[in-house]
Scaffold this motif. Structure first.
Motif, short mmCIF file in Angstrom:
data_model
loop_
_atom_site.label_atom_id
_atom_site.label_comp_id
_atom_site.label_asym_id
_atom_site.label_seq_id
_atom_site.Cartn_x
_atom_site.Cartn_y
_atom_site.Cartn_z
N ARG A 70 42.06 48.36 14.00
CA ARG A 70 41.36 47.13 14.37
C ARG A 70 42.19 46.30 15.35
O ARG A 70 41.67 45.74 16.33
CB ARG A 70 41.06 46.31 13.11
CG ARG A 70 40.41 44.97 13.37
CD ARG A 70 40.14 44.26 12.04
NE ARG A 70 41.36 44.06 11.29
CZ ARG A 70 42.20 43.03 11.49
NH1 ARG A 70 41.96 42.15 12.44
NH2 ARG A 70 43.29 42.92 10.75
N SER A 129 41.35 45.55 19.54
CA SER A 129 41.21 44.18 20.05
C SER A 129 42.11 43.90 21.24
O SER A 129 42.05 42.81 21.81
CB SER A 129 41.51 43.18 18.94
OG SER A 129 42.86 43.28 18.52
N ALA A 175 36.01 51.10 11.54
CA ALA A 175 34.72 50.72 12.10
C ALA A 175 33.81 51.94 12.14
O ALA A 175 34.25 53.05 12.44
CB ALA A 175 34.89 50.14 13.51
#
Length: 825
Positions: free
Chosen positions: A675, A679, A740
Motif C-alpha cells: 500500500r 502511493s 488490494a
C-alpha cells in the motif's frame, strides 16, 4: 718428495699474493716532499650490505631523465643553469585579490574587525610581560563610526598599532601577515595557548576593503614610534606620511574607508549592526557603534510656560475645595514644575553583548546563560529541550555546544535533505565562517542547533568556505555521537512527552540512513505494542519481556493501531501470550527493514513466511498429521480453484478465528508495504515485479469453513459451489491481509450472487424498466407551467414599474418646481 714440493709451491704462491707493489726509498721520499695532498680514491666510501655510496648516487642520477641526454649531462645542465625568482605583476595581483578572492562584499567588515582583534590581542600579550605597554590608555576596544556626509566608514582599535616601517612592510606587501610574524615570535618565548586567539593567517584580509572603497586611509600609532603616520592607497599605489595633526590616537589604528557609490548601503547603522552580529558577535573585545538614539528627559518648566499652563487650567478645578487648593499650591511652590521632552543623543552602542560561552568551562555556565546563548544563535523564543557542551581532542580539536529545540522547526521535512542546513554555525577563533553545511550534520539531525569552533580547520584564503578535508568527516562523526548521547540522556518522561512526539520520525529516518550509528539509534526507537494499550515501548524493554525460547522480535505493520490489533496475523501470537510490536506509521516498516537485528534478536514480520510458533516433537507431529489430512484441499486450491492467484496453499500457524490469509514471502511485500509503495509518486519496474508476486495462502484447519470445503473437495473436485466459496474466501483473505483486490468487478459479482441466493431471488430476474415516455410528458407540462409563471411575473413587474402613487408623483414634481423657481431668479 712430491708432497714436500707441492707444499713449498703453495706457500710461495700465498706470499706472492700478499705482497703489494714495492717502491724504492727515493720514490717514497719524493712522494713525501710533494706539496699536493694524497687523496685515496676509496676514502669516505662505506659499504652497507651490498650497496655503496657510489651506487646510490648512480641510481639518483639515473632517475633524472630527459630525452636525448644522459644523467650526467642532465646534472651538468642543471648545475650550470641560471637561477631566477618568480615575479608577479603587482597591480594584476591586487585586482585578483579584490575581485576574485571573495564572494561577498560584506566580508570586508569581518576582516577589518578581525585585524583589530589581532592588534588588541598583541598589545594584551605584550602587557603581560611589559606593564608599561598599555600606558595611560588601558581600554581595549573596537569602535565603528559612520560619516554619511563624507561617505566614510571608520574602524578604530586601541591595539598595538604600527610604526612607519611596519605600515610599509605589512600593508605594502601583499600576503604579508604581521599576525603570522608575531605568532612566530611569541611562540618562541611563550606557550602556544597564549597566542591561539590570533586570527590572521594569510595577510590579504585587509585588501577586502577595496571591495567597497575607492580609497583607504590607515592612521596608526605604535609605542615604539614617537610619531603617528598615515598610510593611504587607491589599490594601485600607496603613500606613507607623518600625521600633521600629531598624536591623536595615543595608541592603535584607524582604518577609514571612502565608499564607492554602489556600496553606500554599508553606511547604514542597521547594516553595520547586522554584519557585526553575523560575523563578529563573539569577539573577545567589545565592539561599539557610534549612533544616535531618542531618550525621554524631565526638564524644568520656564516661568512663561507656567503662566500659560495656569491660564489653560479647567474652571472646574478652580471651584474645588479651598483647603485642598491651598495644599496643592503649597506643594507646587515646594516642587518646581517639570515636563517630559524627547531628546536625541549620540553615544557608543555595544554590538556584541553575547559572549562565546563555549570558550568557558561548562561548570561555570548557568542554564540561563545557555538559554540566552541558544536564543541568540537560533532566533528561537523558547528555551532548549536539551544541550551538550564538550571539548573534542585528538586528530582534530574543537569546542562545541549543541542544542535540541523544544518545538519542531517549521518546514523541517520540506525538501528533506536538499534544504540548506543553517543549524550548525562554524567559527574559527570565534570568527563566523559559514553555516552552509550539507554534510556536517546528517539530514535526520537537521533540527539540532549549535556552534563549532576550531583552530585546526583548513580554510580557503577568503575564509568564507572550508576546504574538503578529512578533518570535516572527523568533526561530523564526533558531532553525531555527541548529539545522540545528548538525546539518550533526556529524562524518560520528557523524552516520550516532548522529544519523541516531535522528533521520533527523525530517529526512524536515522536508522535507515546512518548505518554507522544504527545500533545507537535503535536504542532510541519507541513503538506501540500489545503489552500496553497506550504507552510505547523500547526494543530493550521488549527483549526483557520476551518469553523463554523466543528467538525473534514479532511485529505487525498497518494503517493504525485498530487495524493492526484486528489483523488475522496476530491472532494466535496474542492467544499464546507473545508480545507483538505495532508499526502504525508509514516509516516504521522501512525502519525495521533497515534494522536486521537488535541485541542478537532478529525481527520477524508476522505477515510474512518464517513464523515458527509451534516447537517440540508433539507439535511437529500434530502439524504433519494436519498437512497430510488437508493435502487434497491444498492441492486443489493450488491447481484448480485458485490456479493463477496463489503460489501455494499450506496449513497455518498464525490463524485462530480467520479461515485463511495471504502471506508474503520472506523478501516479498506485505500488504501494508505494498500500500505504501503504490502511493508513491513514481512507479518503476521493480515495484511492478514485487506487486505481481504470488502470495502463499495459509488455511486454518480448525475453522468450519475450511473443514466443509475439504469435505466438498473430497466428494467432488468439480463442485462449482466449492469453487465459488474458495474464490470468495480468497478475496476476503486479500482484503483482511491488507492487499488490494485486482479484479473488483468479479468480486462484486460474486457478492451479488450470494445476496441473490440468501434472499431466494433468481439471478436471472429482469430489472424493471423505467417509464421514459411518461416522464417526458410530465417534463413538458412542467416546462409549460414554468413559462406561464414567468410571463405572469414579468407582467407584474411591468405593472409595478409603470404605476406611481400620489406621494411618488409629488416627490418627482417638487424638484421640477424648485428648478423653475431657480430659473426665474
Amino acid at each position: 718428495m712430491s708432497k714436500q714440493f707441492w707444499t713449498f709451491t703453495l706457500l710461495v704462491g700465498l706470499l706472492l699474493l700478499s705482497t703489494g707493489p714495492v717502491n724504492s726509498e727515493e720514490e717514497e721520499a719524493e712522494a713525501l716532499n710533494t706539496d699536493e695532498p694524497i687523496v685515496e680514491a676509496d676514502i669516505g666510501k662505506a659499504s652497507v650490505g651490498s650497496k655503496t655510496d657510489d651506487e646510490v648516487v648512480q641510481r639518483e642520477e639515473e632517475s633524472i631523465h630527459i630525452d636525448g641526454l644522459s644523467p650526467s649531462e642532465v646534472k651538468n645542465l642543471r648545475e650550470s643553469s641560471e637561477k631566477h625568482v618568480f615575479q608577479a605583476e603587482v597591480n594584476r595581483m591586487m585586482k585578483l585579490i579584490i575581485n576574485s578572492l571573495y564572494k561577498n562584499k560584506e566580508i570586508f567588515l569581518r576582516e577589518l574587525i578581525s585585524n583589530a582583534s589581532d592588534a588588541l590581542d598583541k598589545i594584551r600579550l605584550m602587557s603581560l610581560t611589559d606593564k608599561e605597554a598599555l600606558g595611560s590608555n588601558e581600554e581595549l576596544s573596537i569602535k565603528v563610526k559612520i560619516d554619511k556626509e563624507n561617505n566614510v566608514l571608520h574602524v578604530t582599535d586601541t591595539g598595538i598599532g604600527m610604526t612607519k616601517a611596519e605600515l610599509i612592510k605589512n600593508l605594502g606587501t601583499i600576503a604579508k601577515s604581521g599576525t603570522s610574524d608575531f605568532f612566530e615570535q611569541m611562540s618562541n618565548s611563550s606557550s602556544e595557548d597564549s597566542v591561539s586567539d590570533l586570527i590572521g593567517q594569510f595577510g590579504v584580509g585587509f585588501y577586502a576593503s577595496f571591495l567597497i572603497a575607492d580609497k583607504v586611509v590607515v592612521t596608526s600609532k605604535n609605542n615604539n614610534d614617537p610619531n603617528q603616520h598615515i598610510w593611504e592607497s587607491d589599490s594601485e599605489s600607496f603613500s606613507v606620511v607623518e600625521d600633521p595633526r600629531g598624536v591623536t590616537l595615543g595608541r592603535g589604528t584607524t582604518v577609514s574607508l571612502y565608499m564607492k557609490e554602489e556600496a553606500l548601503d554599508y553606511l547604514e547603522a542597521k547594516t553595520v549592526k547586522d554584519l557585526v552580529q553575523k560575523y563578529s558577535q563573539f569577539m573577545n573585545f567589545p565592539i561599539y557603534l557610534w549612533g544616535e538614539k531618542t531618550i525621554s528627559e524631565e526638564v524644568p518648566v520656564e516661568e512663561g510656560e507656567e503662566e500659560e499652563a495656569e491660564i489653560k487650567e479647567d474652571d472646574a478645578e478652580k471651584s474645588e475645595d479651598d483647603e485642598a487648593a491651598v495644599e496643592e499650591e503649597a506643594d507646587e511652590e515646594a516642587k518646581p514644575k517639570t515636563k517630559t521632552v524627547e531628546k536625541t543623543v549620540h553615544d557608543w552602542e555595544l554590538l556584541n553583548e553575547t559572549k562565546p560561552v563555549w570558550q568557558r568551562p561548562a561548570k561555570e555556565i548557568t542554564d540561563a546563560e545557555y538559554s540566552e546563548f541558544y536564543k541568540s544563535i537560533s532566533k528561537d523564543t523558547t528555551d532548549p529541550m536539551a544541550k551538550t557542551h564538550f571539548v573534542a581532542e585528538g586528530e582534530v580539536s574543537f569546542k562545541s555546544i549543541l542544542f535540541i529545540p523544544s518545538t519542531v522547526p517549521s518546514g523541517m521535512f520540506n525538501d528533506y535533505g536538499n534544504k540548506k542546513g543553517d543549524s550548525i554555525k562554524m567559527y574559527v577563533r570565534r570568527v563566523f565562517i559559514t553555516d552552509d553545511f550539507q554534510d556536517m550534520m546528517p539530514k535526520y539531525l537537521q533540527f539540532v542547533n549549535g556552534v563549532v569552533d576550531s583552530d585546526d580547520l583548513p580554510l580557503n584564503v577568503s575564509r568564507e568556505t572550508l576546504q574538503q578535508h578529512k578533518l570535516l568527516k572527523v568533526i561530523k562523526k564526533k558531532l553525531v555521537r555527541k548529539a545522540l548521547d545528548m538525546i539518550k540522556k533526556i529524562d524518560s518522561e520528557v523524552y516520550m512527552d516532548k522529544f519523541w512526539k516531535q522528533f521520533g520520525t527523525n530517529i526512524k529516518l536515522g536508522v535507515i540512513e546512518d548505518h554507522s550509528n544504527r545500533t545507537r539509534l535503535a536504542k532510541l526507537l519507541r513503538f506501540q505494542s500489545s503489552d500496553h494499550p497506550t504507552n510505547q515501548t523500547s526494543l530493550e524493554s521488549y527483549i526483557e519481556r520476551m518469553k523463554d525460547k523466543q528467538e525473534k522480535i514479532y511485529f505487525c505493520a498497518g494503517n493504525g493501531r485498530e487495524e493492526v490489533e484486528n489483523s488475522p496475523f496476530v491472532e494466535r501470537l496474542l492467544k499464546k501470550g507473545y508480545e507483538v510490536l505495532y508499526l502504525t506509521e508509514p516509516v516504521d516498516e522501512y525502519t525495521i527493514q533497515a534494522l536486521p537485528e537488535f541485541d542478537g534478536k532478529r525481527f520477524q514480520n508476522v505477515a510474512k513466511e518464517g513464523l515458527d510458533i509451534d516447537q517440540g516433537e508433539v507439535a511437529k507431529e500434530r502439524k504433519e498429521a494436519l498437512e497430510k489430512e488437508f493435502e487434497p484441499l491444498a492441492k486443489w486450491l493450488k491447481e484448480s480453484a485458485l490456479k493463477d492467484k496463489i503460489e501455494k496453499a499450506v496449513i497455518t500457524e498464525r490463524l485462530t478465528e480467520t479461515p485463511c490469509a495471504l502471506v508474503a514471502s520472506q523478501y516479498g511485500w506485505s500488504g501494508n508495504f505494498e500500500r505504501l509503495q503504490s502511493s508513491q509518486r513514481y512507479q518503476n519496474q521493480k515495484n511492478t515485479f514485487y506487486a505481481n508476486q504470488k502470495k502463499t495462502l495459509e488455511i486454518n484447519p480448525r475453522h468450519p469453513l475450511i473443514k466443509t470445503l475439504l469435505a466438498k473437495v473430497e466428494a467432488s473436485e468439480d463442485d462449482e459451489q466449492a469453487t465459488t466459496i474458495a474464490q470468495v474466501m480468497f478475496d476476503t483473505a486479500v482484503l483482511r491481509s491488507g492487499y488490494a483486490l485486482k479484479d473488483q468487478v468479479d468480486f462484486s459479482k460474486r457478492i451479488m450472487q450470494m445476496l441473490y441466493k440468501n434472499l431466494d431471488i433468481d439471478p436471472n430476474t429482469p430489472i424493471e424498466e423505467e417509464p421514459a415516455e411518461v416522464e417526458e410528458a410530465e417534463e413538458d407540462e412542467e416546462e409549460v407551467d414554468a413559462d406561464d409563471e414567468e410571463d405572469e411575473g414579468e407582467e407584474e413587474v411591468v405593472g409595478e414599474t409603470t404605476t406611481e402613487t400620489p406621494a411618488e408623483e409629488a416627490a418627482t414634481e417638487a424638484p421640477e418646481a424648485e428648478q423653475e423657481t431657480h430659473d426665474e431668479l
